[in-house]
Design a protein around this motif. Structure first.
Motif, PDB file in Angstrom:
ATOM      1  N   TYR A 397      -0.745   7.504  27.291  1.00 17.68           N
ATOM      2  CA  TYR A 397      -0.495   8.879  27.018  1.00 17.68           C
ATOM      3  C   TYR A 397      -0.831   9.413  28.401  1.00 17.68           C
ATOM      4  O   TYR A 397      -1.902   9.772  28.700  1.00 17.68           O
ATOM      5  N   ALA A 398       0.345   9.554  29.212  1.00 16.58           N
ATOM      6  CA  ALA A 398      -0.167   9.547  30.823  1.00 16.58           C
ATOM      7  C   ALA A 398       0.840  10.802  31.557  1.00 16.58           C
ATOM      8  O   ALA A 398       2.057  10.829  31.074  1.00 16.58           O
ATOM      9  N   TYR A 399       0.208  11.078  32.293  1.00 14.37           N
ATOM     10  CA  TYR A 399       1.317  11.710  33.488  1.00 14.37           C
ATOM     11  C   TYR A 399       2.233  10.689  34.124  1.00 14.37           C
ATOM     12  O   TYR A 399       1.919   9.532  34.290  1.00 14.37           O
ATOM     13  N   ASP A 400       3.494  11.129  34.296  1.00 16.88           N
ATOM     14  CA  ASP A 400       4.302  10.089  34.813  1.00 16.88           C
ATOM     15  C   ASP A 400       4.110  10.043  36.574  1.00 16.88           C
ATOM     16  O   ASP A 400       3.428  10.686  37.116  1.00 16.88           O
ATOM     17  N   HIS A 401       5.115   9.031  37.078  1.00 16.10           N
ATOM     18  CA  HIS A 401       5.000   8.810  38.382  1.00 16.10           C
ATOM     19  C   HIS A 401       5.207  10.131  39.349  1.00 16.10           C
ATOM     20  O   HIS A 401       4.462  10.029  40.350  1.00 16.10           O
ATOM     21  N   THR A 402       6.055  10.868  39.117  1.00 18.21           N
ATOM     22  CA  THR A 402       6.300  12.210  39.718  1.00 18.21           C
ATOM     23  C   THR A 402       5.478  13.240  39.181  1.00 18.21           C
ATOM     24  O   THR A 402       5.688  14.296  39.877  1.00 18.21           O
ATOM     25  N   HIS A 403       4.726  13.177  38.156  1.00 14.00           N
ATOM     26  CA  HIS A 403       3.796  14.143  37.807  1.00 14.00           C
ATOM     27  C   HIS A 403       4.712  15.369  37.066  1.00 14.00           C
ATOM     28  O   HIS A 403       4.483  16.604  37.095  1.00 14.00           O
ATOM     29  N   SER A 404       5.984  14.903  36.695  1.00 12.60           N
ATOM     30  CA  SER A 404       7.082  15.895  36.246  1.00 12.60           C
ATOM     31  C   SER A 404       6.402  16.558  34.990  1.00 12.60           C
ATOM     32  O   SER A 404       7.017  17.514  34.551  1.00 12.60           O
ATOM     33  N   ASN A 405       5.787  15.794  34.238  1.00 14.35           N
ATOM     34  CA  ASN A 405       5.380  16.101  32.658  1.00 14.35           C
ATOM     35  C   ASN A 405       3.944  16.842  32.748  1.00 14.35           C
ATOM     36  O   ASN A 405       3.081  16.920  31.809  1.00 14.35           O
ATOM     37  N   MET A 406       3.607  17.458  33.807  1.00 14.17           N
ATOM     38  CA  MET A 406       2.295  17.911  34.001  1.00 14.17           C
ATOM     39  C   MET A 406       2.161  19.309  32.964  1.00 14.17           C
ATOM     40  O   MET A 406       1.041  19.522  32.591  1.00 14.17           O
ATOM     41  N   ASP A 407       3.440  19.859  32.672  1.00 16.75           N
ATOM     42  CA  ASP A 407       3.079  20.886  31.894  1.00 16.75           C
ATOM     43  C   ASP A 407       3.082  20.513  30.578  1.00 16.75           C
ATOM     44  O   ASP A 407       2.852  21.380  29.706  1.00 16.75           O
ATOM     45  N   GLN A 408       3.039  18.920  30.295  1.00 16.24           N
ATOM     46  CA  GLN A 408       2.607  18.784  28.912  1.00 16.24           C
ATOM     47  C   GLN A 408       1.028  18.058  28.953  1.00 16.24           C
ATOM     48  O   GLN A 408       0.786  17.736  27.712  1.00 16.24           O
ATOM     49  N   THR A 409       0.459  18.826  29.543  1.00 18.42           N
ATOM     50  CA  THR A 409      -1.094  18.692  29.621  1.00 18.42           C
ATOM     51  C   THR A 409      -1.603  18.673  28.293  1.00 18.42           C
ATOM     52  O   THR A 409      -2.362  17.664  27.761  1.00 18.42           O
ATOM     53  N   GLU A 410      -1.454  19.884  27.732  1.00 19.69           N
ATOM     54  CA  GLU A 410      -2.013  20.186  26.561  1.00 19.69           C
ATOM     55  C   GLU A 410      -1.554  19.154  25.211  1.00 19.69           C
ATOM     56  O   GLU A 410      -2.550  18.871  24.676  1.00 19.69           O
ATOM     57  N   HIS A 411      -0.316  19.014  25.275  1.00 20.40           N
ATOM     58  CA  HIS A 411       0.369  17.840  24.294  1.00 20.40           C
ATOM     59  C   HIS A 411      -0.319  16.600  24.353  1.00 20.40           C
ATOM     60  O   HIS A 411      -0.699  15.990  23.477  1.00 20.40           O
ATOM     61  N   ILE A 412      -0.467  16.343  25.575  1.00 22.86           N
ATOM     62  CA  ILE A 412      -0.904  14.775  25.787  1.00 22.86           C
ATOM     63  C   ILE A 412      -2.391  14.902  25.352  1.00 22.86           C
ATOM     64  O   ILE A 412      -2.876  13.799  24.597  1.00 22.86           O
ATOM     65  N   ALA A 413      -3.176  15.982  25.741  1.00 28.60           N
ATOM     66  CA  ALA A 413      -4.557  15.951  25.375  1.00 28.60           C
ATOM     67  C   ALA A 413      -4.774  16.051  23.760  1.00 28.60           C
ATOM     68  O   ALA A 413      -5.872  15.205  23.147  1.00 28.60           O
ATOM     69  N   ARG A 414      -4.126  16.865  23.286  1.00 31.57           N
ATOM     70  CA  ARG A 414      -4.134  16.905  21.666  1.00 31.57           C
ATOM     71  C   ARG A 414      -3.877  15.442  20.999  1.00 31.57           C
ATOM     72  O   ARG A 414      -4.428  15.083  20.001  1.00 31.57           O
ATOM     73  N   LYS A 415      -2.758  14.816  21.537  1.00 36.96           N
ATOM     74  CA  LYS A 415      -2.357  13.427  21.298  1.00 36.96           C
ATOM     75  C   LYS A 415      -3.821  12.340  21.280  1.00 36.96           C
ATOM     76  O   LYS A 415      -3.749  11.740  20.223  1.00 36.96           O
ATOM     77  N   ILE A 416      -4.388  12.384  22.234  1.00 39.01           N
ATOM     78  CA  ILE A 416      -5.180  11.766  22.515  1.00 39.01           C
ATOM     79  C   ILE A 416      -6.615  11.986  21.858  1.00 39.01           C
ATOM     80  O   ILE A 416      -7.292  11.019  21.233  1.00 39.01           O
ATOM     81  N   VAL A 417      -6.880  13.224  21.388  1.00 39.19           N
ATOM     82  CA  VAL A 417      -8.217  13.701  20.689  1.00 39.19           C
ATOM     83  C   VAL A 417      -7.734  13.162  19.143  1.00 39.19           C
ATOM     84  O   VAL A 417      -8.435  12.904  18.305  1.00 39.19           O
ATOM     85  N   SER A 418      -6.475  13.541  18.708  1.00 36.17           N
ATOM     86  CA  SER A 418      -5.987  12.979  17.238  1.00 36.17           C
ATOM     87  C   SER A 418      -6.037  11.809  17.145  1.00 36.17           C
ATOM     88  O   SER A 418      -6.453  10.952  16.210  1.00 36.17           O
ATOM     89  N   ARG A 419      -5.929  10.783  18.306  1.00 34.27           N
ATOM     90  CA  ARG A 419      -5.944   9.255  18.164  1.00 34.27           C
ATOM     91  C   ARG A 419      -7.286   8.949  17.984  1.00 34.27           C
ATOM     92  O   ARG A 419      -7.623   7.896  17.373  1.00 34.27           O
ATOM     93  N   ALA A 420      -8.229   9.545  18.752  1.00 30.83           N
ATOM     94  CA  ALA A 420      -9.621   9.284  18.509  1.00 30.83           C
ATOM     95  C   ALA A 420     -10.328   9.588  16.896  1.00 30.83           C
ATOM     96  O   ALA A 420     -10.924   8.857  16.678  1.00 30.83           O
ATOM     97  N   ILE A 421      -9.795  10.483  16.426  1.00 31.63           N
ATOM     98  CA  ILE A 421     -10.088  10.912  14.992  1.00 31.63           C
ATOM     99  C   ILE A 421      -9.555   9.775  14.041  1.00 31.63           C
ATOM    100  O   ILE A 421     -10.192   9.134  13.199  1.00 31.63           O
ATOM    101  N   GLU A 422      -8.232   9.441  14.356  1.00 34.26           N
ATOM    102  CA  GLU A 422      -7.552   8.134  13.696  1.00 34.26           C
ATOM    103  C   GLU A 422      -8.452   6.902  13.711  1.00 34.26           C
ATOM    104  O   GLU A 422      -8.819   6.090  12.995  1.00 34.26           O
ATOM    105  N   SER A 423      -8.915   6.786  14.924  1.00 40.27           N
ATOM    106  CA  SER A 423      -9.717   5.588  15.408  1.00 40.27           C
ATOM    107  C   SER A 423     -11.264   5.516  14.604  1.00 40.27           C
ATOM    108  O   SER A 423     -11.555   4.628  14.247  1.00 40.27           O
ATOM    109  N   PHE A 424     -11.611   6.765  14.616  1.00 39.49           N
ATOM    110  CA  PHE A 424     -12.879   7.051  13.846  1.00 39.49           C
ATOM    111  C   PHE A 424     -12.843   6.516  12.397  1.00 39.49           C
ATOM    112  O   PHE A 424     -13.496   5.572  11.838  1.00 39.49           O
ATOM    113  N   GLU A 425     -11.583   6.878  11.767  1.00 42.00           N
ATOM    114  CA  GLU A 425     -11.341   6.551  10.332  1.00 42.00           C
ATOM    115  C   GLU A 425     -11.185   4.972  10.184  1.00 42.00           C
ATOM    116  O   GLU A 425     -11.761   4.530   9.378  1.00 42.00           O
ATOM    117  N   ASN A 426     -10.622   4.418  11.049  1.00 41.49           N
ATOM    118  CA  ASN A 426     -10.212   3.105  11.257  1.00 41.49           C
ATOM    119  C   ASN A 426     -11.518   1.987  11.449  1.00 41.49           C
ATOM    120  O   ASN A 426     -11.161   0.918  11.202  1.00 41.49           O
TER     121      ASN A 426
END
Length: 657
Positions: A397-426
């Motif tokens: 879950y990353a910035y792309d090669h041109t950093h064109s999706n840097m405006d998606q910073t909050e979305h990417i961060a939320r996805k990563i924290v959500s994934r951490a909570i799923e991992s805790f469950e599993n």
């Protein structure tokens, strides 16, 4: 060994066996895994290595042992793989490669290519955070600009008119200057150097003709110059080495430091728990590992939000806890509450081996591919966050090669924290092994904090002149299995503070100092009377200044005290100590301070023993021009004695007690 007793010199063609002998002697000093188990200063490290052995997981120490004996030609720097007529190595029988390159040229080219890699590493770090500052100023990404004081200070340094301008307008101008210094195509002056470097040094560098055009240009030129059959003069290659060193400092270190402090603020002095004993069972445990602060800052922000904490609790967790590995953790720990620093890069596998981590955020640099093997043993999810650095088996879950999706910073961060909570469950029922070692550490010693604390630099200068402080040392660098893990750093620190030397630290070398109490007030018990009297009641003898780019903070302290004294930096009782350095950035970090006129000290040799000329250039060749030397001794206690002796010589020359 220092330059006076380095030994084993040779003449090309008939003395190759001398450097092979020297390298063979050096190789005998390399640590084994058993040496680490017997002598590593952190008991938690010992327990974790034994635990990893029991569960059948390799560590860097196992793999280092299996590489023995390391190649003599590689250690001496005389193996050339630049073209495909070879590879060539220098021996008595063949003193030149196929193209005619001799040992001097081969060693110089290899060294320059290594430094170019270091410039690129810090440069890419700088570029991402400067782009983030630019986009935040332009409103393209939703990041608040917190470091307003830093922006005003930097604008004044750069001569930018601040009248009637918003913080965003000033931040944009600063970001554009920093980006131009990285990527200047039309030759011109490096503006950060002109604005921020001591005038005396600029004059020295100009006279030596080593002022860089820009970081990209100098890396480009380094790779071109060292290419097959291009530059055949080792001296000219080493001139480019010095240019790359300046690009490393002023774009990679100072440029990224300005942007980071402008965007995220300078941080503050605070107290943190340190070491693996601070791992908390029952929490969603997230480690941040690497060097890039932009996405990490948002991940921490989201993880600290009420929304995600409540979600974690609904899934049976007590909360969400963040831990720091390497520089991402150090950058975050004094800016955000409760990011607990655990380990440098070499010890990352040991932290994963506790089984306590639910998710591991890996961005760039000092992230060993081997972490995937350990993570797999414990169902720890590893997430990569940069196009520059992928790991087979990791989720991306990353910035792309041109950093064109840097405006998606909050979305990417939320996805990563959500994934951490799923991992805790599993991961329920995964066995956890946490050695019970933790300590409090005082952190966040920026130049600004120091100036505020002492109301300027006069009190520190007075303590230096009076002899209460013998000298000031920046103790930094990576770790290296060639020496006993973290022991050289600790041994040197103990001797220095006992002899009234004030220590500044950052980056990987700072972890053993954090973990073993040197950044705690209790370390005053180990401190010489003079330094202790200056620091009491509430300052430790080691001031933690942050991540590796925060070498800029240490150089700021050095420079400010020198200005107060009316002296040039090279005359001051300062030193750069990087005992266990191991990667390409380590070459640049030591050279950075050498370029300022400050001696560097190491327990690990650079790969130069195959060339007397390049070795002598590295050790003493810039003493006249830059005013500094490089000193190497594989024995940390002898190296510490050498540092103290040299600091005393500096004091004597200044006429101080």
């Amino acid at each position: 060994m220092d330059s006076d007793n380095h030994g084993h010199h040779h003449d090309h063609g008939d003395g190759v066996s001398d450097y092979i002998k020297a390298v063979s002697e050096y190789r005998k000093t390399f640590a084994s895994k058993q040496d680490v188990l017997d002598k590593t200063p952190d008991p938690a490290v010992k327990e974790m290595i034994l635990h990893m052995e029991q569960i059948g997981c390799d560590t860097a120490f196992d793999r280092f042992d299996r590489q023995k004996p390391q190649c003599s030609f590689g250690l001496a720097g005389v193996c050339c793989r630049i073209c495909y007529m070879g590879p060539c190595k220098i021996t008595d029988k063949s003193p030149r490669g196929v193209c005619g390159a001799d040992a001097d040229l081969i060693v110089a080219r290899n060294l320059l290519r290594g430094l170019a890699g270091g410039v690129a590493a810090h440069g890419m770090h700088a570029r991402e955070v400067i782009l983030a500052l630019k986009y935040a100023a332009e409103g393209k990404i939703n990041l608040p600009i917190i470091g307003k004081d830093k922006i005003l200070k930097t604008a004044a340094q750069f001569g930018i008119d601040t009248k009637g301008k918003t913080i965003e307008e000033l931040a944009l101008k600063i970001a554009d200057i920093l980006l131009e210094d990285i990527a200047r195509t039309v030759p011109g002056e490096h503006r950060t150097i002109q604005a921020c470097a001591p005038p005396e040094r600029i004059k020295v560098w100009r006279n030596m003709d080593i002022l860089p055009i820009g970081a990209y240009h100098e890396v480009f030129e380094a790779l071109h110059r060292t290419g097959a059959a291009t530059d055949g003069d080792w001296k000219n290659v080493m001139k480019q080495f010095l240019r790359c060193g300046l690009a490393f400092v002023w774009s990679g270190v100072v440029g990224s430091n300005i942007a980071t402090d402008s965007l995220f603020g300078i941080g503050r002095r605070s107290t943190s728990r340190v070491n693996v004993g601070a791992l908390k069972e029952g929490y969603v445990n997230i480690a941040v590992h690497g060097h890039l602060p932009v996405l990490v800052s948002e991940i921490v922000k989201q993880g600290h939000s009420r929304e995600f904490i409540e979600l974690a609790k609904k899934k049976g967790a007590k909360g969400i806890q963040f831990y720091g590995i390497c520089c991402s953790g150090l950058s975050a720990m004094y800016r955000y509450e409760g990011v607990i620093p655990l380990s440098n890069a070499v010890g990352a596998e040991l932290v994963l081996g506790t089984g306590a981590l639910d998710l591991w955020v890996a961005d760039v640099q000092d992230v060993f591919p081997s972490i995937m093997d350990v993570a797999g043993c414990y169902k720890t999810i590893v997430v990569t966050t940069s196009d520059s650095a992928r790991l087979p088996g990791a989720e991306h879950y990353a910035y792309d090669h041109t950093h064109s999706n840097m405006d998606q910073t909050e979305h990417i961060a939320r996805k990563i924290v959500s994934r951490a909570i799923e991992s805790f469950e599993n991961r329920r029922g995964i066995p956890v092994f946490i050695p019970p070692y933790e300590v409090d550490a005082e952190i966040g010693f920026s130049l600004e904090y120091v100036q505020k604390r002492f109301k300027g630099m006069k009190p520190i200068l007075k303590a230096l002149q009076d002899g209460n402080i013998l000298g000031i040392v920046n103790l930094v660098g990576c770790n290296n299995p060639r020496v006993i893990y973290e022991k050289a750093v600790v041994d040197i620190a103990e001797i220095l503070i006992k002899n009234n030397v004030l220590i500044l630290t950052n980056g990987c070398a700072s972890f053993p100092l954090l973990k073993l109490g040197f950044c705690n007030i209790s370390a005053l018990e180990k401190t010489g009377i003079g330094l202790r009297s200056f620091l009491e009641p509430d300052l430790p003898p080691v001031w933690h200044m942050g991540e590796c780019i925060d070498n800029a903070r240490a150089s700021g302290v050095f420079s400010s005290i020198a200005v107060e004294a009316g002296e040039v930096i090279k005359n001051m009782p300062y030193a750069l100590v990087s005992p266990e350095w191991s990667n390409e950035k380590g070459i640049g970090a030591a050279l950075a301070f050498r370029l300022l006129g400050i001696n560097s000290y190491h327990c690990v040799h650079a790969p130069v023993q195959g060339s007397d000329n390049v070795m002598n250039f590295m050790l003493t060749g810039t003493k006249e021009s830059l005013g500094s030397t490089m000193n190497v001794d594989v024995d940390p206690e002898k190296l510490a004695d050498k540092i103290i002796s040299d600091l005393k010589k500096k004091r004597k020359a200044l006429g101080w007690k």
